[in-house]
Design a protein around this motif. Sequence first.
Motif, mmCIF file in Angstrom:
data_model
loop_
_atom_site.group_PDB
_atom_site.id
_atom_site.type_symbol
_atom_site.label_atom_id
_atom_site.label_comp_id
_atom_site.label_asym_id
_atom_site.label_seq_id
_atom_site.Cartn_x
_atom_site.Cartn_y
_atom_site.Cartn_z
ATOM 1 N N LYS A 1 -20.912 9.030 -8.841
ATOM 2 C CA LYS A 1 -21.701 7.948 -9.413
ATOM 3 C C LYS A 1 -23.040 8.525 -9.829
ATOM 4 O O LYS A 1 -23.664 9.274 -9.063
ATOM 5 C CB LYS A 1 -21.920 6.833 -8.382
ATOM 6 C CG LYS A 1 -22.555 5.564 -8.964
ATOM 7 C CD LYS A 1 -23.681 5.033 -8.088
ATOM 8 C CE LYS A 1 -24.964 5.783 -8.307
ATOM 9 N NZ LYS A 1 -26.095 5.308 -7.495
ATOM 10 N N TRP B 1 -21.386 1.793 -15.498
ATOM 11 C CA TRP B 1 -21.974 1.313 -14.249
ATOM 12 C C TRP B 1 -23.204 0.456 -14.581
ATOM 13 O O TRP B 1 -23.725 0.513 -15.687
ATOM 14 C CB TRP B 1 -22.349 2.514 -13.370
ATOM 15 C CG TRP B 1 -22.772 2.165 -11.982
ATOM 16 C CD1 TRP B 1 -24.011 2.259 -11.430
ATOM 17 C CD2 TRP B 1 -21.928 1.655 -10.943
ATOM 18 N NE1 TRP B 1 -24.018 1.861 -10.125
ATOM 19 C CE2 TRP B 1 -22.748 1.471 -9.800
ATOM 20 C CE3 TRP B 1 -20.580 1.345 -10.857
ATOM 21 C CZ2 TRP B 1 -22.251 0.985 -8.597
ATOM 22 C CZ3 TRP B 1 -20.089 0.869 -9.653
ATOM 23 C CH2 TRP B 1 -20.915 0.692 -8.534
ATOM 24 N N PHE C 1 -18.732 7.179 -12.482
ATOM 25 C CA PHE C 1 -19.350 5.862 -12.660
ATOM 26 C C PHE C 1 -20.776 6.133 -13.130
ATOM 27 O O PHE C 1 -21.604 6.606 -12.363
ATOM 28 C CB PHE C 1 -19.323 5.070 -11.361
ATOM 29 C CG PHE C 1 -17.929 4.743 -10.890
ATOM 30 C CD1 PHE C 1 -17.333 3.534 -11.222
ATOM 31 C CD2 PHE C 1 -17.201 5.665 -10.151
ATOM 32 C CE1 PHE C 1 -16.038 3.241 -10.814
ATOM 33 C CE2 PHE C 1 -15.905 5.388 -9.735
ATOM 34 C CZ PHE C 1 -15.322 4.170 -10.068
ATOM 35 N N GLU D 1 -24.349 4.975 -15.031
ATOM 36 C CA GLU D 1 -25.276 3.988 -15.579
ATOM 37 C C GLU D 1 -26.096 4.683 -16.654
ATOM 38 O O GLU D 1 -26.792 5.659 -16.379
ATOM 39 C CB GLU D 1 -26.195 3.409 -14.511
ATOM 40 C CG GLU D 1 -27.166 2.387 -15.114
ATOM 41 C CD GLU D 1 -28.017 1.666 -14.094
ATOM 42 O OE1 GLU D 1 -28.891 0.879 -14.514
ATOM 43 O OE2 GLU D 1 -27.824 1.865 -12.884
ATOM 44 N N ILE E 1 -17.773 -4.560 -13.366
ATOM 45 C CA ILE E 1 -17.197 -3.814 -12.251
ATOM 46 C C ILE E 1 -15.881 -4.442 -11.799
ATOM 47 O O ILE E 1 -14.999 -3.772 -11.253
ATOM 48 C CB ILE E 1 -18.201 -3.744 -11.062
ATOM 49 C CG1 ILE E 1 -17.762 -2.668 -10.057
ATOM 50 C CG2 ILE E 1 -18.346 -5.080 -10.385
ATOM 51 C CD1 ILE E 1 -17.858 -1.267 -10.577
ATOM 52 N N SER F 1 -25.661 1.800 -2.860
ATOM 53 C CA SER F 1 -24.318 1.878 -3.443
ATOM 54 C C SER F 1 -23.302 2.527 -2.507
ATOM 55 O O SER F 1 -22.121 2.208 -2.567
ATOM 56 C CB SER F 1 -24.351 2.644 -4.775
ATOM 57 O OG SER F 1 -24.905 3.934 -4.612
ATOM 58 N N ASP G 1 -26.829 7.602 -11.439
ATOM 59 C CA ASP G 1 -27.869 6.645 -11.845
ATOM 60 C C ASP G 1 -29.194 7.392 -11.749
ATOM 61 O O ASP G 1 -29.854 7.386 -10.712
ATOM 62 C CB ASP G 1 -27.837 5.426 -10.923
ATOM 63 C CG ASP G 1 -28.902 4.389 -11.288
ATOM 64 O OD1 ASP G 1 -29.610 4.592 -12.300
ATOM 65 O OD2 ASP G 1 -29.036 3.390 -10.562
#
Length: 501
Positions: free
Chosen positions: A429, A500, A456, A458, A287, A318, A431
């Motif tokens: 983001k 991420w 971003f 993951e 990051i 987050s 996730d």
Amino acid sequence: MDPVTGKRGFLRNAVVRFLLLSLLLIAVRFAYVITLRGESCVSGDEFCFFNNPIGNNKLVTAAGVGHAGVSSVTLHPAGETTPEFHKRVMFYITVFQDLIVDGFLSTKSKALCVETPIGDDVYALKEIGVDDAVGIYKKAVKPLVVKGLGFRQPFGDNTFDFVFSGDGGLDRSEKAGEFAAEVCRTVKPEGYFVVHTASKDTYSFNSFIALFNCCKFIRSRHIDGFGSEIHEIVMKKVNGINIKKKTEQVLSGKCSVSGYKQDLVKRAEPLIMKEPLKPWITLKKNIQNVKYLSSMVDINFKQRYVYVDVGARSYGSSIASWFKKQYPKQNKTFDIYAVEADRHFHEQYKFKKGVTLLPYAAWVKNETLVFEINQTPGDENVEQGRGMGRIQPVKSGGGIVGSVDEIQGFDFAEWLKDTVSEKDYVVMKMDVEGTEFDLIPRLIETGAICLVDEVFLECHYNRWQKCCPGVRSPKYQKTYGQCLDLFKSLRQRGVLVHQWW
């Protein structure tokens, strides 16, 4: 010769010579004022044709077009003829004369200057003969400026032939979208909108063009401004012509990421090509290497600023710990959407200002799903011990200690298309515990991915376990190579995606 006659002739010659010398001095002085200074004389100069007595507040210019000489416009005390004011007036006179020569402005134009504190640009317009000119600002400065705001103009529709925004007024606006809508409303069809901005990168330029989609782009140029270079953009309001918008392409499921965005991807940090042995360390450290989009370009000229956290978990997970503290926002206020299916975290979002909770599971269609939560055995701390929720069928056994809920899934791609547009700046983001392999293809298929400026992500795979060296996690079936392919496919399409953790 009569002595008296000779004396008179001598005196006459002396007077003539004196007058000629005086005329010569006056001519030299006039040439100095007009040619060298090109402006009004210094206050207090006793030998000056154009000296302005204190309190007269009239400006002398050398416009060369229209009303040259002493202006007929009396200034408000706030617009005293200071050297700085005069410098700015002369600059705008040059700018507007160029626009007249190029056919974008005429002395018959009805003109508006937006967000002009003291009306120096309005004064310049009047000096070159554009008499029907007025400015607006939050505080009136009569007779040049009336009360009004760029995003709330006190005029009717289709009022002006020419609208000008100088001195970075649009750059500073916190409501660029409403500013653009008002310009589109008040400028006449076939009228011109000219803006001066400090933004020079391709991203901000394309954002500007998208924002003013009532107009077509005519030209842009860079000019020397007040100690720095200014980007001048000329737009023309289009009447009865449908300008093709990418938003329409997105809504139809067809879109391709623009070339200028693809160029930005080339400037991003490189992907981690080799699978890390300790991903919980490597990916977390990565990051620090991220090249945020907002650190590479100017994100002005956007209608809204939106952050979508898909798989948000707790507010502090987050949103508070990373996005609010670390993401470079360029002083913009973001609307935040938290997508979180686990009802354990919902209570935290009730009183969070500026955050909208979507208490559902991001999915590829609207349907009821099974949501499994795996709890670490023996962990009394619910916040830390609570595992991530997975969308999957109920499985018996398998050594998983957890609970199963029925939750509502929603078509995330369709929701995104209904919520944001290409005029918005969107950061996402994601996730979602493996569901990314379903959601990302869906975003690409529907064209919704083109609405997202920065991702971003993951990616979940059968990584090495922290507890057991040499043993992979059985929780996910995908490999690191498959995750890498997912990242590569996004970047190849021009999507700025970051790994991420």
